[in-house]
Write an enzyme that holds these catalytic residues in place. Structure first.
Site, short mmCIF file in Angstrom:
data_model
loop_
_atom_site.label_atom_id
_atom_site.label_comp_id
_atom_site.label_asym_id
_atom_site.label_seq_id
_atom_site.Cartn_x
_atom_site.Cartn_y
_atom_site.Cartn_z
CG ASN A 11 -2.17 -0.85 1.02
OD1 ASN A 11 -2.63 -1.04 -0.11
ND2 ASN A 11 -2.72 -1.37 2.10
CG HIS A 24 -4.49 2.80 0.46
ND1 HIS A 24 -4.44 1.89 1.49
CD2 HIS A 24 -3.84 3.91 0.91
CE1 HIS A 24 -3.80 2.41 2.52
NE2 HIS A 24 -3.42 3.65 2.19
CG ASP A 71 -8.56 -1.52 -2.43
OD1 ASP A 71 -8.17 -1.97 -1.33
OD2 ASP A 71 -9.21 -0.45 -2.54
CD GLU A 81 -3.31 -7.15 5.95
OE1 GLU A 81 -2.35 -6.89 6.68
OE2 GLU A 81 -4.33 -6.42 5.85
#
Length: 350
Positions: free
Chosen positions: A233, A238, A242, A268
């Site tokens: 990230n 981000h 994703d 996660e």
């Protein structure tokens, strides 16, 4: 085995509006064909030319709105057009028939169609207005009415209205059932990955434990975590993170067996529930997933590794204890350097 197939997780979007659009398409199509058919019957069977002309006008209007809706997708205008054509044709027909009983029965179609297409508030207003008009019309015409014989036209009108109600409510019930199924599915599905969510995993695990207690079959849990996901990230953003999670979800699901349930546990972390699976089989599955993960390239060719904690159910262990053992094993795998698996101790004293 209670599980949701992964490939069913990506539902068509649209929700209630999609069902309403389909209802408009079906109603406009039925109205176009129905008016044309009834108009022809009135011409060739009953020689009722004014009524036939009215039917043909209604059919042409419905066909034009159907074409408009197909091209513009303007749901509100199309819905109002359906209601306007239907009410106009019905009221003119009532006047042509001088308000006799067989014509008034068509007014019963107004509430379901207006409520389905215009909503509760507008549907109530339109229906109320039509009913007040009909009440006033009947009140004014009642002293002049003469009794008539019930003929073929009367019976056909009654049958036609019954068929119209049957089709409408079948369509409504189908749409309602599909909407409920979508809502239920969405409540059990992780929005990002499309896997079953934690709430659904809890239910599946409880069911599997009950079956395990009755049959004595083995049951294994595999709790997985993406290594250094915070670094992904931080370095890539981000949105890329994703996409990585979605790619891992698809990857894990593809590696699981048909009897397994793979879901997103949170963040996660992913949980795989493996019924009829002893510790040796669970190890084989984890090693196969690890080998495949080492050769897998995710978005932007980012290399990802996974850590695993494996726990096998033992007598006297409930769902929380089994999950806790898998979590401890996962923590130990990450503490030992990540990109590995650890088998939880086979004990019920946790």
């Amino acid at each position: 085995m209670l599980m949701l197939p992964r490939k069913q997780a990506h539902l068509k979007q649209g929700g209630p509006e999609r069902h309403q659009r389909r209802l408009v398409y079906v109603v406009l199509t039925l109205m176009t064909g129905y008016f044309a058919m009834i108009g022809s019957l009135n011409v060739f069977l009953f020689h009722a030319y004014p009524t036939a002309a009215l039917d043909y006008i209604g059919g042409i209007g419905s066909g034009l709105f159907l074409r408009y809706f197909y091209q513009s997708q303007n749901l509100r205008i199309a819905s109002m057009g359906v209601v306007a054509i239907l009410i106009a044709v019905m009221l003119v027909f009532v006047h042509i028939a001088d308000g006799r009983a067989y014509s008034l029965i068509w007014i019963t179609l107004v509430p379901p169609i207006t409520f389905f297409l215009l909503g509760r508030r507008m549907g109530a207003c339109v229906t109320g207005g039509v009913f007040l008009y009909i009440i006033a019309f009947v009140y004014l015409r009642l002293p002049q009415w003469q009794p008539i014989e019930v003929g073929l036209g009367t019976l056909l009108n009654i049958i036609e209205v019954f068929i119209a109600h049957l089709l409408l409510f079948q369509l409504y019930e189908r749409s309602r059932s599909e909407a409920f199924a979508e809502l239920e599915h969405l409540s059990e599905t992780d929005k990002l990955t499309g896997l079953v969510n934690r709430s659904r995993l809890d239910v599946i695990l409880s069911d599997e434990l009950l079956q395990h207690e009755r049959s004595g079959r083995p049951l294994a849990l595999i709790l997985s975590d993406v290594d250094h996901f915070k670094r992904i990230n931080d370095e890539h953003g981000h949105l890329i993170g994703d996409d990585i999670l979605k790619g891992i979800a698809d990857f894990l699901f593809a590696q699981c067996r048909q009897s397994d349930t793979c879901g997103r546990w949170g963040g996660e972390e992913f949980l795989i529930i493996c019924p009829d699976t002893a510790v040796e089989e669970a190890i084989m599955l984890v090693e196969r997933i690890q080998q495949a993960c080492h050769a897998q390239k995710f978005i932007n060719d980012i290399q990802v590794s996974l850590s695993f904690g494996v726990a096998v159910h033992t007598a006297g262990t409930d769902a929380d204890q089994l999950l806790q053992r898998a979590d401890y094993a996962l923590y130990e795998a990450k503490r030992q350097g990540r990109d590995r698996y650890v088998i939880a101790q086979d004990t019920s004293s946790d």
